[in-house]
Design an enzyme around this catalytic site. Structure first.
Site, PDB file in Angstrom:
ATOM      1  N   GLU A  59     119.976  74.528  16.625  1.00 33.90           N
ATOM      2  CA  GLU A  59     118.877  74.073  15.779  1.00 33.90           C
ATOM      3  C   GLU A  59     118.908  72.560  15.599  1.00 33.90           C
ATOM      4  O   GLU A  59     117.859  71.912  15.586  1.00 33.90           O
ATOM      5  CB  GLU A  59     118.918  74.779  14.422  1.00 33.90           C
ATOM      6  CG  GLU A  59     118.548  76.255  14.469  1.00 33.90           C
ATOM      7  CD  GLU A  59     117.107  76.493  14.900  1.00 33.90           C
ATOM      8  OE1 GLU A  59     116.292  75.539  14.850  1.00 33.90           O
ATOM      9  OE2 GLU A  59     116.797  77.624  15.293  1.00 33.90           O
ATOM     10  N   TYR A 142     114.193  72.897   6.926  1.00 35.89           N
ATOM     11  CA  TYR A 142     113.902  73.706   8.106  1.00 35.89           C
ATOM     12  C   TYR A 142     115.169  74.304   8.689  1.00 35.89           C
ATOM     13  O   TYR A 142     115.238  75.511   8.958  1.00 35.89           O
ATOM     14  CB  TYR A 142     113.182  72.891   9.193  1.00 35.89           C
ATOM     15  CG  TYR A 142     113.277  73.605  10.521  1.00 35.89           C
ATOM     16  CD1 TYR A 142     112.473  74.717  10.775  1.00 35.89           C
ATOM     17  CD2 TYR A 142     114.232  73.250  11.472  1.00 35.89           C
ATOM     18  CE1 TYR A 142     112.602  75.447  11.951  1.00 35.89           C
ATOM     19  CE2 TYR A 142     114.369  73.968  12.645  1.00 35.89           C
ATOM     20  CZ  TYR A 142     113.555  75.062  12.883  1.00 35.89           C
ATOM     21  OH  TYR A 142     113.704  75.791  14.035  1.00 35.89           O
ATOM     22  N   ASP A 160     108.371  75.089  11.585  1.00 38.17           N
ATOM     23  CA  ASP A 160     108.573  73.935  12.462  1.00 38.17           C
ATOM     24  C   ASP A 160     107.235  73.514  13.040  1.00 38.17           C
ATOM     25  O   ASP A 160     106.181  74.067  12.689  1.00 38.17           O
ATOM     26  CB  ASP A 160     109.602  74.252  13.550  1.00 38.17           C
ATOM     27  CG  ASP A 160     109.016  75.059  14.701  1.00 38.17           C
ATOM     28  OD1 ASP A 160     108.005  75.777  14.482  1.00 38.17           O
ATOM     29  OD2 ASP A 160     109.553  74.992  15.819  1.00 38.17           O
TER      30      ASP A 160
END
Length: 337
Positions: A59, A142, A160
């Site tokens: 990520e 996020y 996102d």
């Protein structure tokens, strides 16, 4: 928008559709997740055997960086540092050195800091809750939501750029989302999230993938979309965006010069004299009595080939030192120890 009003936000089908009845929200959930089950890219961080640490690393690496560039570096990192403790045991400069050409190398420092915090606060195990993840250094809203969802199966609202674009087209009829994330977008994403925990995880992943490979920003492949007949943007005639996204400049910027300096440091185990970084040598092989330049012709040639002004070189180096991406000692500049 509240969960009770999400279904009313589902757009009508185009006028030429055989059935004018708009699909329900559960139907959209089913179509998109079914499409994902049969069409998703085979990525290692999606495998059931991938550790939460591997998902956290992915990520962070995927922020502003395409999958094709991330894959080899992700594999190298997980081979080298299969757990947070393995990375935390190394100096932060090792993280920068092995960041490769992913760009934005401060992310490497953040991952190192996060790994250290995981060891110190959580016994070396990546925490499972949104709040604990958000408390890690360098982890934003996020990333915390994505890791909680994809690593631990939590029902979290993941938003996102790809998800925002799909939502904007499918439900609002806009070509692109707002330039910056708005509260209304976050509320809409929360309202659209399935109540079932497992389905919510699949929905997050599926909408993200749909935006990445089908509902792209510049060339959407609408014919491959599983919810084409429900798309408000298509029903409105695919209106153009009301603003033109501006890509980040690279050539001639401080970012480019900083990257070139980091490349020199990454390719050397020894400190690099400040003068070698800031003064363009007439002959790279003769620039250092110790022969440092002779073993680094490529990175040094690339740095000095930029022909950056002296003040920009100074500014770029000062920024790297201030950000902790480099450190200066009596014998020269090197990656942080």
């Amino acid at each position: 928008m509240t969960p009770g009003t999400a279904a009313s936000a589902v757009p009508r089908r185009p006028a030429d559709a055989v059935d004018d009845a708009p699909p329900t929200l559960p139907e959209l959930h089913r179509r998109v997740t079914d499409w994902f089950a049969g069409s998703a890219r085979d990525l290692p961080w999606r495998e059931a055997t991938c550790s939460p640490w591997g998902i956290l690393v992915s990520e962070v690496m995927l922020q502003q960086t395409p999958v094709v560039r991330v894959l080899p570096v992700w594999h190298e990192w997980l081979d080298r540092w299969p757990s947070p403790a393995d990375l935390a045991a190394e100096p932060s400069g090792s993280a920068v050195r092995h960041w490769g050409r992913l760009g934005y190398p401060r992310r490497a420092l953040r991952l190192h800091a996060a790994a250290t915090a995981v060891v110190e606060r959580h016994g070396g195990a990546v925490p499972a809750t949104y709040d604990d993840l958000l408390a890690l250094p360098g982890v934003g809203t996020y990333t915390a939501a994505a890791v909680a969802a994809f690593a631990f199966g939590r029902r979290e609202t993941v938003v996102d750029t790809n998800i925002r674009r799909v939502h904007a087209r499918l439900f609002a009829g806009s070509a692109l989302p707002a330039p910056a994330l708005t509260a209304a977008e976050t509320q809409r994403a929360a309202a659209l999230l399935p109540h079932d925990e497992a389905l919510s995880v699949r929905w997050n992943a599926a909408v993200m993938e749909l935006g990445a490979v089908v509902c792209t920003a510049r060339a959407p492949q609408c014919s491959a979309c599983p919810v084409l007949d429900a798309c408000a943007w298509v029903a409105a005639g695919r209106p153009a965006p009301d603003y033109v996204p501006r890509g980040q400049a690279w050539a001639g910027t401080d970012r480019q010069v900083r990257g070139a300096i980091v490349a020199v440091l990454r390719h050397s185990d020894a400190p690099i004299p400040r003068s070698l970084l800031l003064d363009t040598p007439v002959d790279l092989t003769m620039a250092s009595a110790g022969g440092t330049a002779a073993v680094l012709p490529g990175p040094l040639a690339a740095l000095h080939g930029l022909q950056a002004p002296a003040e920009q070189l100074e500014r770029a180096l000062a920024g790297l030192l201030a950000d902790g991406l480099a450190e200066e000692r009596a014998d020269g500049v090197r990656l942080p120890g």
